[in-house]
Design an enzyme around this catalytic site. Structure first.
Site, PDB file in Angstrom:
ATOM      1  N   ARG A  19      -2.366  -2.439  18.799  1.00 29.07           N
ATOM      2  CA  ARG A  19      -1.662  -3.463  19.254  1.00 29.07           C
ATOM      3  C   ARG A  19      -0.657  -3.130  20.231  1.00 29.07           C
ATOM      4  NH1 ARG A  19      -0.031  -6.611  13.772  1.00 29.07           N
ATOM      5  NH2 ARG A  19       0.337  -4.671  13.335  1.00 29.07           N
ATOM      6  N   TYR A  31       0.067  -1.772  -1.399  1.00 27.18           N
ATOM      7  CA  TYR A  31      -0.470  -0.673  -0.467  1.00 27.18           C
ATOM      8  C   TYR A  31      -1.661  -0.152  -1.205  1.00 27.18           C
ATOM      9  CZ  TYR A  31      -0.960   3.509   2.593  1.00 27.18           C
ATOM     10  OH  TYR A  31      -1.716   4.517   3.245  1.00 27.18           O
ATOM     11  N   LYS A  68      -5.779   0.064  -0.529  1.00 27.50           N
ATOM     12  CA  LYS A  68      -6.428   1.279  -0.249  1.00 27.50           C
ATOM     13  C   LYS A  68      -7.783   1.451  -1.352  1.00 27.50           C
ATOM     14  CE  LYS A  68      -4.664   2.792   3.473  1.00 27.50           C
ATOM     15  NZ  LYS A  68      -5.319   2.952   4.783  1.00 27.50           N
ATOM     16  N   THR A 121       3.764  12.275   9.944  1.00 30.66           N
ATOM     17  CA  THR A 121       3.767  11.256  10.912  1.00 30.66           C
ATOM     18  C   THR A 121       4.660  10.319  11.265  1.00 30.66           C
ATOM     19  OG1 THR A 121       2.362   9.762   9.680  1.00 30.66           O
ATOM     20  CG2 THR A 121       0.984  11.047  10.542  1.00 30.66           C
TER      21      THR A 121
END
Length: 248
Positions: free
Chosen positions: A37, A145, A149, A180
């Site tokens: 995005r 989450y 997953k 990250t």
């Protein structure tokens, strides 16, 4: 290993693991499309290596995902796009839950479905979902989450059985906490909510990985390359953990 002549798609390719996977696939000779995005982030990755093109796409939009395949099928599809949020389950709103499901599970469903549609009639294809060790076990404060997953892993295992005799493999790569920007945001949250130092917060997350350190994105990219190589043709429906822990 050469992937010359192969077309690859990496969702969430503007940063982190997605960008690393895109560069690795391009370096192996694939023609790579990345999507996400953030147009500026995508363009930076595309400009960083030859063989990478950028497309803006919201992977929760069915028509937009189908549009990625309008110019032809991909040989390799890496369903990487995802988001994470943290809160006690009792303080999690329905909107927060739906957001985790929409991006992490529905986005993976749409991506994998279109990937397999495009691979019909072919005798080779590789579909790889970048999941998480949260696909394999629970973690406190990230229940939506983890639920999403876990769903991705169920999707992968079921899809793999449907195409197992067609030369197409479907697998999940399940890293622990990664080195990250997403993990950095988790560290920021811990610091803000607990007052602990950034070093302590980072060490807390790294300690959840059995090897005691954050997972380098390059390790995920190398696993993706291996799953595209000749030595993995019989590997399908698997969850490959990258943290020194669980495998299945």
């Amino acid at each position: 290993m050469s992937l010359a002549g192969r077309r690859a798609l990496v969702t969430g390719g503007g940063s982190g693991v997605g960008a690393c996977c895109a560069r690795a696939l391009a370096a192996a000779g694939a023609v790579v499309t990345i999507c996400g995005r953030n147009a500026a982030a995508l363009d930076r990755v595309a400009e960083s290596a030859p063989g990478i093109a950028a497309r803006v796409c919201n992977i929760t939009d069915e028509a937009a995902v189908a549009g990625l395949f309008a110019d032809g099928a991909f040989d390799i599809v890496v369903a990487n796009a995802g988001v994470s949020d943290s809160a006690p389950l009792t303080r999690t709103t329905l909107d927060q839950f739906r957001a985790m499901i929409d991006v992490n599970l529905t986005g993976s469903f749409l991506t994998i479905r279109e990937a397999l549609r495009g691979m019909e009639g072919r005798d080779w294809g590789r579909v790889i979902a970048i999941a998480s060790t949260a696909s394999l076990k629970g973690y406190a404060y990230v229940a939506p989450y983890a639920a999403a997953k876990h769903g991705v892993l169920g999707l992968v295992r079921s899809a793999a059985l449907e195409v197992a005799k067609k030369g197409i493999t479907v697998n999940a790569v399940c890293p622990g906490f990664l080195d990250t920007a997403m993990t950095q945001r988790s560290i920021d949250t811990i610091v803000a909510k607990t007052g602990r130092s950034r070093d302590d917060a980072r060490a807390q997350l790294a300690a959840t990985n059995p090897m005691g350190r954050l997972v380098p994105p390059a390790d995920v990219a190398e696993t993706v390359l291996w799953l595209c190589g000749p030595g993995s043709a019989m590997v399908t429906g698997q969850a490959i953990s990258i943290s020194g822990g669980e495998t299945s």
